[in-house]
Design a protein around this motif. Structure first.
Motif, PDB file in Angstrom:
ATOM      1  N   ALA A  46     -34.786 117.341  42.193  1.00 41.97           N
ATOM      2  CA  ALA A  46     -36.019 116.860  41.850  1.00 41.97           C
ATOM      3  C   ALA A  46     -37.099 117.188  42.908  1.00 41.97           C
ATOM      4  N   ASP A  47     -36.443 117.289  44.279  1.00 39.42           N
ATOM      5  CA  ASP A  47     -37.533 117.594  45.239  1.00 39.42           C
ATOM      6  C   ASP A  47     -36.968 118.678  46.292  1.00 39.42           C
ATOM      7  N   ASP A  48     -35.809 119.273  46.042  1.00 41.35           N
ATOM      8  CA  ASP A  48     -35.394 120.459  46.987  1.00 41.35           C
ATOM      9  C   ASP A  48     -35.047 119.766  48.382  1.00 41.35           C
ATOM     10  N   THR A  49     -34.498 118.444  48.518  1.00 35.49           N
ATOM     11  CA  THR A  49     -34.364 117.863  49.735  1.00 35.49           C
ATOM     12  C   THR A  49     -32.946 118.095  49.871  1.00 35.49           C
ATOM     13  N   LYS A  80     -28.286 116.696  38.755  1.00 36.95           N
ATOM     14  CA  LYS A  80     -28.854 116.231  39.874  1.00 36.95           C
ATOM     15  C   LYS A  80     -29.003 117.126  40.851  1.00 36.95           C
ATOM     16  N   ASP A 135     -31.168 118.138  46.273  1.00 38.50           N
ATOM     17  CA  ASP A 135     -31.720 117.448  45.355  1.00 38.50           C
ATOM     18  C   ASP A 135     -32.560 118.369  44.240  1.00 38.50           C
TER      19      ASP A 135
END
Length: 179
Positions: free
Chosen positions: A68-71, A6, A66
Motif C-alpha cells: 500500500a505504501d512501500d513501507t 499485502k 507493504d
C-alpha cells in the motif's frame, strides 16, 4: 518484486540494513527466540550483520514492504537451499509495528511461490518454537503440515524449548495467487 496480497518481497536496499538491524536484531528476546544462537551485540555499521546480502546460492534474502505504501515491514529469506535435494527453509522477521497484521501469512505465501515456481524446489520447511503461534498459523494457512516436535531442542534465554518442524511439498501446495 514478488507480490502477495499485502506485501512485496524485493531486493535488500542499503538503507534497509540499519532499520532491520535496530528493530529486528536489536530486539534481544525475539532474536534469541528466532536465531538458534545466543544474541551478541553488533556494532552499528558492522559487516557481521545478518541483513547484509551476499551473492549466495544457499541463502536468498528479501526485504518485505507493504504494497500500500512501500513501507519496510521486515525481512524474509529462503535459507539452506539444497539444489540437489531441491529443498530449502523459510525464515522471516517482522518489525514490531508490523506484527499482528497478517503480513506473516502473506510473506510465507510469496516465499512458497518463489521457492516452488521460480526456484523449482520440491520441499520447503519451517522450524519454529512450539509457542510461536503467529508463525505456526502463517505456515498452516499456507498448507504446511506439522511433521514433528523436537523436544527441548532450543536453548532460549535460560531455558530449553520445544521446536516444531513443518513441511510443504510442491505437489501439495495450493498457490495463493500471482507473485
Amino acid at each position: 518484486m514478488l507480490k502477495g496480497s499485502k506485501v512485496g518481497l524485493r531486493a535488500r536496499h542499503e538503507e534497509d540494513v540499519p532499520v532491520l538491524q535496530s528493530e529486528l536484531y536489536g530486539d534481544v528476546v525475539t532474536t534469541s527466540r528466532a536465531g538458534g544462537r545466543p544474541w551478541r551485540p553488533i556494532t552499528p555499521g558492522s559487516k557481521r550483520t545478518q541483513f547484509l546480502v551476499d551473492d549466495d546460492e544457499v541463502n536468498t534474502q528479501f526485504s518485505v514492504v507493504d504494497l500500500a505504501d512501500d513501507t519496510l515491514v521486515g525481512s524474509a529469506q529462503l535459507w539452506g537451499i539444497d539444489l540437489h535435494n531441491r529443498t530449502a527453509h523459510i525464515g522471516l522477521g517482522l518489525r514490531p509495528g508490523a506484527r499482528g497484521k497478517g503480513y506473516g501469512t502473506d510473506v510465507v505465501a510469496v516465499l512458497c511461490h518463489y521457492g516452488f515456481v521460480a526456484r523449482g524446489l520440491h520441499r520447503l520447511q519451517i522450524e519454529t518454537l512450539a509457542d510461536n503461534g503467529p508463525m505456526l498459523r502463517s505456515a498452516e494457512r499456507n498448507g504446511f503440515v506439522r511433521e514433528g516436535v523436537l523436544r527441548s531442542s532450543a536453548w532460549v534465554m535460560g531455558e530449553f524449548l520445544d521446536e516444531v518442524v513443518l513441511g510443504l511439498l510442491a505437489a501439495d501446495w495450493t498457490p495463493a495467487g500471482p507473485a
